[in-house]
Design an enzyme around this catalytic site. Structure first.
Site, short mmCIF file in Angstrom:
data_model
loop_
_atom_site.label_atom_id
_atom_site.label_comp_id
_atom_site.label_asym_id
_atom_site.label_seq_id
_atom_site.Cartn_x
_atom_site.Cartn_y
_atom_site.Cartn_z
N ASP A 10 0.88 -1.17 0.00
CA ASP A 10 0.00 0.00 0.00
C ASP A 10 0.92 1.22 0.00
OD1 ASP A 10 -1.61 2.12 0.50
OD2 ASP A 10 -2.59 1.26 2.26
N HIS A 41 1.43 14.25 -22.11
CA HIS A 41 1.91 13.41 -23.21
C HIS A 41 1.71 14.07 -24.58
CE1 HIS A 41 -2.28 12.11 -23.65
NE2 HIS A 41 -1.97 11.57 -24.81
N GLU A 49 -12.40 13.29 -29.79
CA GLU A 49 -12.14 11.86 -29.56
C GLU A 49 -13.39 11.07 -29.92
OE1 GLU A 49 -9.56 10.78 -26.08
OE2 GLU A 49 -10.66 12.47 -25.23
N ASP A 77 -9.52 17.50 -17.53
CA ASP A 77 -8.84 16.35 -18.12
C ASP A 77 -8.10 16.71 -19.41
OD1 ASP A 77 -8.43 13.41 -18.23
OD2 ASP A 77 -9.69 13.51 -20.02
N HIS A 85 -3.59 19.56 -22.05
CA HIS A 85 -3.26 19.34 -23.46
C HIS A 85 -3.61 20.54 -24.37
CE1 HIS A 85 -2.65 15.42 -21.94
NE2 HIS A 85 -3.87 14.93 -22.13
N LYS A 101 -15.48 14.00 -25.96
CA LYS A 101 -15.45 12.55 -26.14
C LYS A 101 -16.70 12.12 -26.89
CE LYS A 101 -12.62 11.24 -22.21
NZ LYS A 101 -11.36 11.19 -22.99
C1 BG6 Z 1 -5.56 11.78 -21.54
C2 BG6 Z 1 -6.94 11.96 -20.99
O1 BG6 Z 1 -4.67 12.66 -20.92
O2 BG6 Z 1 -5.57 12.05 -22.93
C3 BG6 Z 1 -7.91 11.04 -21.71
O3 BG6 Z 1 -6.96 11.68 -19.61
C4 BG6 Z 1 -7.82 11.22 -23.20
O4 BG6 Z 1 -9.24 11.26 -21.26
C5 BG6 Z 1 -6.38 11.16 -23.68
O5 BG6 Z 1 -8.59 10.20 -23.82
C6 BG6 Z 1 -6.27 11.54 -25.14
O6 BG6 Z 1 -4.97 11.27 -25.59
P1 BG6 Z 1 -4.69 10.90 -27.11
O7 BG6 Z 1 -3.21 10.73 -27.15
O8 BG6 Z 1 -5.46 9.65 -27.40
O9 BG6 Z 1 -5.18 12.06 -27.91
#
Ligand code: BG6
Length: 488
Positions: free
Chosen positions: A89, A175, A213, A232, A237, A336
């Site tokens: 944990d 990312h 998405e 999110d 992003h 989404k």
């Molecule tokens: C993530 C989000 O950071 O990015 C997700 O938490 C999202 O909700 C994702 O689906 C999208 O990433 P990508 O690379 O698929 O555009």
């Protein structure tokens, strides 16, 4: 070439992100010979597994999340042997023995602690790492987003992690910054000279950033329902992409210069008053619908919360208040369960000052530069041409197209492959600095506050469509239109 000797310790070792993204990325780096022979990947989780059980599980997951042409039996075997498992944990220091036993002190060995778990654990895990003597100058910690829930919780996390690690050891992942197409935004702007003289309010009417998405929330409902699209996607992003589009040229591409310039953009974002938030933001939530002809449930069913007010779609009109961008709106939207996966940046140039061709009023569309980020990378410049023919001059829209996959046929590495290697190399250029994260929250917070105060219920949109009609109104009331379908 191989990276320096290192181990990866992944907290949240059985979680969605680890199996879907991190392990496949490490596998692919292993396949390409970048992991030293003795590199281990130690998964930490409360799941009742041992190393053998974990290896079995990961074996199955690799087959799901790595494309079959990249799977090589010998490499898979080697990769699985790197995996260890510590069933503890993480928040409770008294349970840590199985992990510390796997991490004897070794001078000069890089240890990457990847926190792919709930952000409320970031502080306690950092403290427990320090208390167990697992932090030295070769340690790095990677924080997955979201860094907190709002400005205050982000600061608390940054303080707690910062009490153990130096800022140079902290890697806050976004990312999107690891995506080839997002890095290419910088190259497109600053390794060419034709665009930059036009890249300002004198020539540009407005900018659009869309990240749509196809997927819904799937099994992530529990996390997502307390988050929503603004936290999110937009807080990180979309704002990062906005920064790369809007920033001034840095003197160098090094660890601080790029981040300094991005920070200035975030600080120049016009703060949202309650009236602005009321007028310039749209929240939506998907209901049941059809995606690619397949019936899918609505968000409330997926998240198992019949009264949920969590937004799965956001559109915002933002403004960057500085010399370059004064008066140029930035329209952002993300959602989404939209019609398809598609991300793009649109630079919409001013209309011609004077319609000189007889009868051409309204037929010459202003130039648009569309930079496609996903699913494939490309660039299209919309122009106007003369339609061939002996009669008068008739204007027709045409386009200049650049398709990167034709120019560079090799598949691009996934964002996580690049970013994980950067962590080991100690290069934080593509990671968010503390001040950036906090500046982004500072801008987002009044929107969240306004939605909470007015108890805003997101507009429903059927799954498989482009979001609520209010998002169309948001831009059309300014006499502009979303770049619908231009790249289909
Ligand atoms: C993530 C989000 O950071 O990015 C997700 O938490 C999202 O909700 C994702 O689906 C999208 O990433 P990508 O690379 O698929 O555009």
């Amino acid at each position: 070439s191989p990276i320096a000797p290192c181990d990866f310790v992944v907290f949240g070792g059985t979680g969605d992100l680890t199996v879907r993204k991190l392990l496949p990325a490490l596998y692919l780096r292993d396949r390409d010979g970048q992991l030293p022979d003795d590199t281990r990947i130690i998964a930490v989780s409360r799941a009742g597994l041992d190393a053998a059980g974990y290896r079995d599980k990961v074996h199955g997951e690799l087959e799901r999340f790595v494309t079959s042409d990249a799977l090589d039996e010998a490499v898979v075997d080697r990769f699985l042997r790197r995996l260890e498992f510590a069933g503890i944990d993480a928040a409770d220091g008294s349970t840590w023995e199985p992990l510390t036993a796997l991490l004897p002190r070794e001078a000069d060995r890089i240890r990457v602690y990847y926190l792919a778990c709930a952000p409320r654990l970031f502080g306690p895990i950092s403290e427990n790492l320090a208390a167990n003597g697992l932090v030295d100058q070769h340690s790095r910690v990677v924080l997955e987003k979201p860094i907190g829930h709002d400005l205050e919780s982000a600061r608390a996390i940054n303080d707690a992690v910062g009490a153990v690690f130096d800022e140079s050891q902290i890697f806050r992942i976004d990312h999107y910054l690891g995506k080839e197409s997002v890095q290419n935004l910088l190259v497109t702007r600053f390794a060419n000279t034709v665009l930059e003289p036009l890249w300002n309010s004198t020539s540009i009417d407005h900018v659009q950033i869309t990240v749509s998405e196809e997927i819904g929330v799937g099994s992530r409902g529990e996390y997502y329902d307390t988050s929503g699209a603004l936290r999110d996607m937009v807080q990180n992003h979309l704002l990062q992409v906005l920064c790369l589009v809007a920033m001034e040229p840095p003197t160098y591409v090094d660890r601080e210069s790029v981040r300094d310039e991005k920070l200035k953009v975030l600080q120049a974002l016009k703060p949202m008053t309650p009236e602005d938030a009321e007028r310039d933001t749209v929240a939506g939530q998907y209901g049941p619908g059809l995606v690619n002809g397949v019936a899918v449930p609505g968000y409330r069913d997926e998240a198992d919360n019949a009264d949920s007010r969590t937004e799965t779609f956001v559109a915002v009109k933002a403004e960057v208040r500085n010399w370059r961008w004064a008066g140029v709106p930035f329209y952002l939207r993300t959602g989404k369960r939209m019609e398809r996966r598609h991300s793009e940046v649109v630079i919409a140039f001013n209309p011609v000052p004077h319609p000189m061709f007889p009868g051409s009023e309204g037929t010459s569309e202003p130039n648009r530069l569309v930079i496609r980020l996903q699913p494939t990378e490309g660039m299209r410049l919309h122009m106007t041409a003369k339609e061939p023919g002996p009669g008068g001059i008739r204007l027709r829209p045409v386009s200049l197209d650049l398709n990167y996959t034709e120019v560079f046929p090799h598949p691009s590495p996934d964002a996580y492959e690049r970013l994980l290697m950067d962590v080991v190399r100690g290069n934080p250029t593509l990671f968010m600095r503390r001040d950036e994260v906090e500046a982004a929250w500072t801008w987002v917070e009044p929107i969240l506050a306004n939605w909470a105060r007015t108890e805003r219920v997101p507009r429903r949109y059927p799954a498989g469509t482009d979001g609520p009609v209010d998002a169309v109104t948001l831009i059309e009331r300014d006499g502009r239109t979303w770049n619908e379908g231009a790249l289909r």
